[in-house]
Design a protein around this motif. Structure first.
Motif, PDB file in Angstrom:
ATOM      1  N   VAL A   8       0.833  -1.202   0.000  1.00 31.63           N
ATOM      2  CA  VAL A   8       0.000   0.000   0.000  1.00 31.63           C
ATOM      3  C   VAL A   8       0.870   1.256   0.000  1.00 31.63           C
ATOM      4  O   VAL A   8       0.591   2.210  -0.713  1.00 31.63           O
ATOM      5  N   VAL A  21       3.736  -0.651   4.488  1.00 30.93           N
ATOM      6  CA  VAL A  21       2.369  -1.011   4.863  1.00 30.93           C
ATOM      7  C   VAL A  21       1.822  -1.893   3.752  1.00 30.93           C
ATOM      8  O   VAL A  21       1.860  -1.515   2.577  1.00 30.93           O
ATOM      9  N   LEU A  23      -1.237  -5.068   2.591  1.00 30.68           N
ATOM     10  CA  LEU A  23      -2.371  -5.957   2.836  1.00 30.68           C
ATOM     11  C   LEU A  23      -1.853  -7.348   2.527  1.00 30.68           C
ATOM     12  O   LEU A  23      -1.233  -7.580   1.488  1.00 30.68           O
ATOM     13  N   ASP A  24      -2.062  -8.261   3.442  1.00 31.31           N
ATOM     14  CA  ASP A  24      -1.468  -9.593   3.355  1.00 31.31           C
ATOM     15  C   ASP A  24      -2.493 -10.617   3.811  1.00 31.31           C
ATOM     16  O   ASP A  24      -3.635 -10.282   4.127  1.00 31.31           O
ATOM     17  N   VAL A  32      -3.696  -6.480   7.809  1.00 32.89           N
ATOM     18  CA  VAL A  32      -2.972  -5.265   7.453  1.00 32.89           C
ATOM     19  C   VAL A  32      -1.691  -5.320   8.274  1.00 32.89           C
ATOM     20  O   VAL A  32      -1.707  -5.671   9.452  1.00 32.89           O
ATOM     21  N   ASN A  33      -0.578  -5.005   7.623  1.00 29.77           N
ATOM     22  CA  ASN A  33       0.734  -5.186   8.218  1.00 29.77           C
ATOM     23  C   ASN A  33       1.524  -3.895   8.026  1.00 29.77           C
ATOM     24  O   ASN A  33       1.717  -3.444   6.900  1.00 29.77           O
ATOM     25  N   SER A  52       0.901  -6.449  12.896  1.00 29.15           N
ATOM     26  CA  SER A  52      -0.022  -7.130  11.991  1.00 29.15           C
ATOM     27  C   SER A  52      -1.327  -7.344  12.740  1.00 29.15           C
ATOM     28  O   SER A  52      -1.312  -7.891  13.845  1.00 29.15           O
ATOM     29  N   ILE A  55      -7.746  -7.643   9.240  1.00 30.66           N
ATOM     30  CA  ILE A  55      -8.252  -6.544   8.403  1.00 30.66           C
ATOM     31  C   ILE A  55      -9.495  -5.900   9.022  1.00 30.66           C
ATOM     32  O   ILE A  55      -9.759  -4.720   8.812  1.00 30.66           O
ATOM     33  N   LEU A  58      -8.819  -2.624  10.618  1.00 26.14           N
ATOM     34  CA  LEU A  58      -8.312  -1.511   9.805  1.00 26.14           C
ATOM     35  C   LEU A  58      -9.107  -0.216   9.992  1.00 26.14           C
ATOM     36  O   LEU A  58      -8.495   0.844  10.134  1.00 26.14           O
TER      37      LEU A  58
END
Length: 83
Positions: A8, A21, A23-24, A32-33, A52, A55, A58
């Protein structure tokens, strides 16, 4: 997300580290990491300390950072054009 890593944002923290940053996904759970990455002995980028969370967290995380930015700006802690 089907296992695809989505970067991101990324910016330098200092000469040796970057903040990334992404999304994983882990075991089928979207995350979100936000993590520091550093250059290893062989020159490759390696993950370091970070956060981490699922999501689903978030929206709360984004709201918290938005409030932190507003307060820091209000307090004069954020200088225009500074990174």
């Amino acid at each position: 997300m089907s296992g695809a890593l989505i970067v991101v944002a990324e910016w330098p923290k200092n000469d040796r580290e970057v903040v990334r940053v992404v999304l994983d996904e882990y075991n089928g759970h979207p995350l979100v990491n936000a993590r520091l990455w550093f250059r290893g002995d062989g020159g490759e980028m390696r993950p370091g300390k970070g956060l981490s969370v699922g999501i689903r967290h978030l929206p709360a995380l984004a709201e918290a950072f938005s409030r932190a930015l507003a307060i820091a700006t209000e307090q004069g802690l954020i200088k225009e054009g500074a990174n």
